[in-house]
Design a protein around this motif. Structure first.
Motif: not given
Lengths: 444, 444
Positions: B161-165, B167-168
């Motif tokens: 769900h998006g970039a930060e998702a 990465l994390l």
């Protein structure tokens, strides 16, 4: 975590393949299309969203010196590749359905036409952006359809999958017809109206519930929405009535109360009665707490006296379908149409266009997917939006996109407006496309 | 989208409440705790993750001049509030379970002790960070448990769900025991090993599949993993055998092949036979394509000759449970314990500690939740990690956290290691805590 300019936000294989393409001189024009293979259970349509972020990503696409240095130390890239990557910008064309368009399985909503290494490298982030916002917009539409004219507010940030998910979900939900969001950053970045009430902790931090109501009213006198379920909902509603006179004398009116737990319909009726009896007929009731389109539908159908709904987790995470079965597939390389034939994952080859007929009732009346250039009855849905790596027009405002989305929803045939699964919408494959597929299969 | 330093990434009501607290001089010490109310269906435990990002957020917490200017133009904030917000830093204490700890419903994994406006303002982002990584780590553990010693790779970025998702999720999954990720940015940011193969598009862009294999092998000679299901899996395996000699002569060995569609067990057996017959006994088989812990369990139990698995969407989105029923609740203000009593959402008051007993077999043998200071048998699980707004120690390396997570998993009793629902683990509420709750109820 600065993400927009992050060209490394991709799968390693995109970089490895780019290196191979560059080494082989395979830099002819490639055509990739993004589409969704099938509808999740209980869904009848998709709403396209995320194009704006895709175009911003493509316009800004480049590897920084630090990116190249990091790739270099992995030992997997040749100096020639690194140098080519450092110089690379996105120089291609994009055709797409506008955000807010309704679409169906196998209909491409985005086509990238660019030198093969570029078109390949952007795959991961393009999918990441389109999958998420399209998923949320498609989910949010369902609540919009059942809520009728009752406003809906996004409360989903805390359980969104990270920060970007919270921001882009607020955008996608607003685009799909929500009235606003609790997400302040989404307000600041996208101009979405922001809404807020108060938390249970605020009541708990006070020794007295009525005192808490007074303090929050003083802190936001133009938008007093009191949360009344911390201890006893109806008792708190009586306190609201008692307070109203004193606050009114100071020029503060109680805009609304919020219910967040228990049987919302039952509490809403009792609270409405208490408020009305106390003369607070203009004070509205906002409901929240694990709401989704199914619960909203039940509350609306049961004529619960609720004026607006806050929806969070279920919408922001698209909890019943937290991903789309989407793909970004190579459809043509160096003028040669291609397709994938993997079991259960075969695709239609070539550059495609979707034509849509609108019935005399103003409703969608059948789509046809065909090859580009094979003109059909109806409206072609994919427009060129990028040329030479630059937008062909300035982006529409989010308000314009939202208006287009609202118009799109009015075109839905009645059965597709339902939140349970209806008979599928009529989407046909044109003879020109089946013929092309057969021809491609003959040669591979 | 620069997100780390974004203090506006919060719900509007946090800011409104902060304004009210400041106006009322309610700046005494508040204690909030983060916990999860219940296990998703089919889950038996949670694994804590995300603390590292929470601490970074708290250390960096501040509103910029631009944030304050934006808030000012909304018209909802007084000059005194804006000035106080501009000066605000997080100065509190944090107690937490280390990342990689196993935990159960109602056990706090994080406690924030800070002046009320600060502790309130950070609620949304603290929840956003802990909910997501804990959800992904808890999901990823399940694949780790069923895969035994077969390595698992994260392929989830495209449907995160998006970039930060993305990465994390890569971080949380690695922490939980995956071997690495395809996400290059996650490799660069967190030092996670990165893995890559090739896509169907690479094969399609070539006129000849064997030529595609040769080109990708030349581009990544140290890690040749060939995707063999674009057209006909077994035919492609035969091509791999034919190629191997020529590549070997150039010093390139074929590390593996990837299967991505169809009946993976059946294809794996046929492909293993073809590879072995061709002398490629060292060439491994990697499986991917809509995998999750249930499918991996079936493949492992059926002794399919698969050496490693790539898992994507189902893990990254935690598709069967895409959110946790988590809360960040006020438990004490100005020395006075408090609790919420909303229907179905009541919480335990006060500052809490969790004690865990380990049996003679080295396995978890029962937890007890009690008030801080009420020492019980076993190991206390919450440690102080922040004092005066600063970490009390430098953060553990991700490798150390991963080792701790692995150790934690070895302590799981056998029934809880299963991926279907087992009898619940024994978590008791200490008499001291029930007594405190009764006392609090008497006074509210």
């Amino acid at each position: 975590m600065n993400i927009t300019s992050d060209a490394l936000l991709t799968d390693l294989y995109e970089l490895t393949m780019a290196q191979a393409y560059l080494a082989q001189g395979m830099t002819d024009i490639a055509v990739f299309e993004f589409f969704v293979r099938k509808l999740p259970p209980q869904r009848n349509f998709f709403m396209a969203a995320g194009l704006e972020q895709v175009l911003s990503y493509l316009e800004a696409f480049q590897f920084s010196d630090a990116d190249i240095a990091w790739l270099d130390q992995t030992g997997g890239f040749s100096p020639a590749s690194l140098s080519a990557l450092r110089a690379m910008r996105f120089t291609g064309e994009v055709h797409a359905m506008p955000e807010g368009s309704l679409f169906f399985p196998h209909e491409p909503i985005l086509r990238v036409t660019a030198p093969l290494p570029q078109a390949q490298l952007v795959e991961t982030r393009v999918m990441n952006l389109l999958n998420f916002q399209t998923m949320v917009a498609s989910k949010a539409c369902r609540s919009v359809l059942v809520a009728g004219d009752k406003p809906l507010i996004d409360f989903g940030l805390r359980r969104a999958h990270g920060a970007e998910a919270g921001l882009l979900a607020a955008r996608a939900a607003y685009l799909a017809g929500l009235a606003g969001t609790s997400n302040v950053s989404a307000g600041a970045r996208f101009g979405i109206p922001i809404y807020g009430t108060m938390a249970h902790s605020f009541v708990q931090a006070h020794l007295d519930e009525a005192e808490a109501f007074t303090h929050i009213a003083e802190a936001q006198p133009r938008n007093v929405v009191l949360l009344i379920d911390t201890y006893d909902t109806e008792a708190a509603a009586e306190k609201v009535v008692s307070l109203a006179g004193r606050l009114n004398a100071r020029g503060i009116s109680i805009h609304g109360v919020r219910l967040d737990s228990g049987d919302l319909a039952d509490h809403a009726r009792k609270v409405r009665h208490i408020l009305d009896r106390g003369g607070l007929t203009a004070t509205q009731i906002l409901a929240s707490g694990n709401l989704d389109e199914e619960r909203i539908q039940v509350l609306v159908a049961g004529q619960a006296p609720i004026d607006s709904f806050a929806i969070g987790t279920a919408m922001t995470t698209s909890a019943d379908a937290p991903y789309l079965d989407c793909a970004y597939k190579l459809q043509e390389y160096a003028g040669r149409p291609c397709r994938k034939r993997s079991e259960g994952k075969a695709t239609w080859p070539g550059r495609k266009q979707v034509y849509r007929r609108i019935g005399t009732d103003g409703r969608l009346n059948g789509d046809i997917i065909t090859v580009e250039g094979d003109c059909r009855e109806g409206q072609p849905l994919l427009d060129q939006v990028m040329q030479g790596g630059q937008r062909v027009a300035s982006p529409p405002s989010l308000e314009d996109v939202r208006r287009y989305a609202r118009l799109s929803l009015t075109q839905l045939p009645a059965p597709l407006r339902r939140i349970d699964r209806a008979d599928p919408y009529d989407v046909r494959i044109a003879p020109a496309l089946t013929e092309l597929a057969e021809e491609v299969d003959l040669h591979t």
